[in-house]
Write a protein that holds these residues in place. Structure first.
Motif, PDB file in Angstrom:
ATOM      1  N   GLU A   1    -145.642 -26.819 -33.199  1.00  0.00           N
ATOM      2  CA  GLU A   1    -145.305 -25.889 -34.267  1.00  0.00           C
ATOM      3  C   GLU A   1    -146.447 -24.887 -34.327  1.00  0.00           C
ATOM      4  N   VAL A   2    -146.136 -23.633 -34.015  1.00  0.00           N
ATOM      5  CA  VAL A   2    -147.149 -22.585 -33.930  1.00  0.00           C
ATOM      6  C   VAL A   2    -147.046 -21.688 -35.158  1.00  0.00           C
ATOM      7  N   ALA A   3    -148.163 -21.531 -35.875  1.00  0.00           N
ATOM      8  CA  ALA A   3    -148.210 -20.637 -37.030  1.00  0.00           C
ATOM      9  C   ALA A   3    -148.320 -19.205 -36.516  1.00  0.00           C
ATOM     10  N   THR A   4    -147.379 -18.362 -36.902  1.00  0.00           N
ATOM     11  CA  THR A   4    -147.389 -16.953 -36.504  1.00  0.00           C
ATOM     12  C   THR A   4    -147.335 -16.098 -37.763  1.00  0.00           C
ATOM     13  N   PRO A   5    -147.619 -14.812 -37.638  1.00  0.00           N
ATOM     14  CA  PRO A   5    -147.517 -13.930 -38.803  1.00  0.00           C
ATOM     15  C   PRO A   5    -146.107 -13.873 -39.399  1.00  0.00           C
ATOM     16  N   ARG A   6    -145.095 -14.256 -38.611  1.00  0.00           N
ATOM     17  CA  ARG A   6    -143.701 -14.254 -39.079  1.00  0.00           C
ATOM     18  C   ARG A   6    -143.231 -15.638 -39.496  1.00  0.00           C
ATOM     19  N   GLY A   7    -144.193 -16.584 -39.586  1.00  0.00           N
ATOM     20  CA  GLY A   7    -143.850 -17.941 -39.989  1.00  0.00           C
ATOM     21  C   GLY A   7    -143.955 -18.895 -38.819  1.00  0.00           C
ATOM     22  N   PRO A   8    -143.775 -20.192 -39.093  1.00  0.00           N
ATOM     23  CA  PRO A   8    -143.918 -21.193 -38.032  1.00  0.00           C
ATOM     24  C   PRO A   8    -142.775 -21.121 -37.024  1.00  0.00           C
ATOM     25  N   ARG A   9    -143.109 -21.423 -35.768  1.00  0.00           N
ATOM     26  CA  ARG A   9    -142.124 -21.459 -34.677  1.00  0.00           C
ATOM     27  C   ARG A   9    -142.261 -22.766 -33.923  1.00  0.00           C
ATOM     28  N   GLN A  10    -141.144 -23.391 -33.625  1.00  0.00           N
ATOM     29  CA  GLN A  10    -141.135 -24.577 -32.768  1.00  0.00           C
ATOM     30  C   GLN A  10    -141.191 -24.090 -31.323  1.00  0.00           C
ATOM     31  N   GLU A  11    -142.060 -24.668 -30.545  1.00  0.00           N
ATOM     32  CA  GLU A  11    -142.263 -24.270 -29.153  1.00  0.00           C
ATOM     33  C   GLU A  11    -142.409 -25.505 -28.282  1.00  0.00           C
ATOM     34  N   THR A  12    -142.217 -25.332 -26.978  1.00  0.00           N
ATOM     35  CA  THR A  12    -142.497 -26.386 -26.009  1.00  0.00           C
ATOM     36  C   THR A  12    -143.583 -25.970 -25.019  1.00  0.00           C
ATOM     37  N   ARG A  13    -143.775 -24.658 -24.816  1.00  0.00           N
ATOM     38  CA  ARG A  13    -144.792 -24.142 -23.898  1.00  0.00           C
ATOM     39  C   ARG A  13    -145.361 -22.860 -24.492  1.00  0.00           C
ATOM     40  N   VAL A  14    -146.686 -22.790 -24.603  1.00  0.00           N
ATOM     41  CA  VAL A  14    -147.315 -21.569 -25.108  1.00  0.00           C
ATOM     42  C   VAL A  14    -148.681 -21.360 -24.456  1.00  0.00           C
ATOM     43  N   MET A  15    -149.092 -20.110 -24.450  1.00  0.00           N
ATOM     44  CA  MET A  15    -150.460 -19.734 -24.128  1.00  0.00           C
ATOM     45  C   MET A  15    -150.977 -19.025 -25.368  1.00  0.00           C
ATOM     46  N   LEU A  16    -151.989 -19.611 -26.001  1.00  0.00           N
ATOM     47  CA  LEU A  16    -152.530 -19.043 -27.223  1.00  0.00           C
ATOM     48  C   LEU A  16    -153.863 -18.376 -26.943  1.00  0.00           C
ATOM     49  N   CYS A  17    -154.103 -17.272 -27.646  1.00  0.00           N
ATOM     50  CA  CYS A  17    -155.339 -16.525 -27.472  1.00  0.00           C
ATOM     51  C   CYS A  17    -156.478 -17.282 -28.143  1.00  0.00           C
ATOM     52  N   GLY A  18    -157.508 -17.571 -27.379  1.00  0.00           N
ATOM     53  CA  GLY A  18    -158.652 -18.297 -27.906  1.00  0.00           C
ATOM     54  C   GLY A  18    -159.721 -17.406 -28.493  1.00  0.00           C
ATOM     55  N   CYS A  19    -159.612 -16.080 -28.300  1.00  0.00           N
ATOM     56  CA  CYS A  19    -160.662 -15.185 -28.770  1.00  0.00           C
ATOM     57  C   CYS A  19    -160.201 -14.261 -29.885  1.00  0.00           C
ATOM     58  N   GLY A  20    -158.903 -14.179 -30.138  1.00  0.00           N
ATOM     59  CA  GLY A  20    -158.383 -13.313 -31.182  1.00  0.00           C
ATOM     60  C   GLY A  20    -158.129 -11.881 -30.737  1.00  0.00           C
ATOM     61  N   ARG A  21    -158.361 -11.587 -29.482  1.00  0.00           N
ATOM     62  CA  ARG A  21    -158.138 -10.230 -28.966  1.00  0.00           C
ATOM     63  C   ARG A  21    -156.778 -10.155 -28.283  1.00  0.00           C
ATOM     64  N   THR A  22    -155.763 -10.159 -29.094  1.00  0.00           N
ATOM     65  CA  THR A  22    -154.395 -10.101 -28.598  1.00  0.00           C
ATOM     66  C   THR A  22    -153.587  -9.174 -29.484  1.00  0.00           C
ATOM     67  N   GLY A  23    -152.609  -8.541 -28.912  1.00  0.00           N
ATOM     68  CA  GLY A  23    -151.705  -7.703 -29.684  1.00  0.00           C
ATOM     69  C   GLY A  23    -150.480  -8.454 -30.150  1.00  0.00           C
ATOM     70  N   ASN A  24    -150.433  -9.751 -29.879  1.00  0.00           N
ATOM     71  CA  ASN A  24    -149.267 -10.566 -30.217  1.00  0.00           C
ATOM     72  C   ASN A  24    -149.726 -11.901 -30.805  1.00  0.00           C
ATOM     73  N   THR A  25    -150.522 -11.859 -31.849  1.00  0.00           N
ATOM     74  CA  THR A  25    -151.108 -13.041 -32.476  1.00  0.00           C
ATOM     75  C   THR A  25    -150.045 -14.087 -32.786  1.00  0.00           C
ATOM     76  N   PRO A  26    -150.278 -15.345 -32.439  1.00  0.00           N
ATOM     77  CA  PRO A  26    -151.438 -15.964 -31.822  1.00  0.00           C
ATOM     78  C   PRO A  26    -151.326 -16.085 -30.304  1.00  0.00           C
ATOM     79  N   TYR A  27    -150.232 -15.543 -29.737  1.00  0.00           N
ATOM     80  CA  TYR A  27    -149.968 -15.693 -28.309  1.00  0.00           C
ATOM     81  C   TYR A  27    -150.889 -14.788 -27.487  1.00  0.00           C
ATOM     82  N   CYS A  28    -151.322 -15.291 -26.341  1.00  0.00           N
ATOM     83  CA  CYS A  28    -152.154 -14.500 -25.449  1.00  0.00           C
ATOM     84  C   CYS A  28    -151.281 -13.464 -24.746  1.00  0.00           C
TER      85      CYS A  28
END
Length: 143
Positions: free
Chosen positions: A106-133
């Protein structure tokens, strides 16, 4: 019998051969696992670049499961199960600062939580698609 829709319809989806493939361009890490794995179905030099009817649904599902960021997802329309989460959940931090996760997420996003099975999350915060890398920033560089 009505088929159940995938939990998060992608911006674009392509039907064919017992499987619907969804593609979310903002989630694409350009790892090229898809085009190396099944060029008959996934070929960026062709329009449309996704043609799931060109291979058996099982082969399409297998190569989409290799997509590390979840930009490609599938929904089986032939009665076979959709992708389920890996057990146990797997988390790895790559040298470039990207967190790769697979599992029941369950990934917290600016649009609310999303159920996922595979993700790449940005570890530094420098992304245009928070929290995804999205590789729009370079992790590890300081201003």
């Amino acid at each position: 019998m009505a088929t159940e829709q995938p939990p998060h319809p992608a911006a674009r989806s392509y039907d064919g051969g017992g499987v619907t493939v969804g593609y979310g361009v903002r989630r694409c890490p350009h790892a090229a696992e898809c085009v190396r794995g099944l060029p008959l179905v996934l070929d960026t030099g062709r329009k449309p670049w996704i043609q799931p009817g060109n291979a058996p649904a099982d082969a399409v599902a297998d190569v989409i499961h290799r997509c590390p960021g979840g930009a490609l997802q599938y929904h089986r329309t032939d009665g076979a199960p959709d992708e389920g989460p890996e057990v146990p959940t797997h988390v790895s931090l790559r040298a470039d600062g990207v967190l790769h996760l697979r599992g029941d997420l369950e990934v917290a996003t600016p649009r609310g939580p999303r159920q996922e099975t595979r993700v790449m999350l940005c570890g530094c915060g420098r992304t245009g698609n928070t929290p995804y890398c999205d590789h729009s920033g370079v992790c590890g560089e300081h201003e």
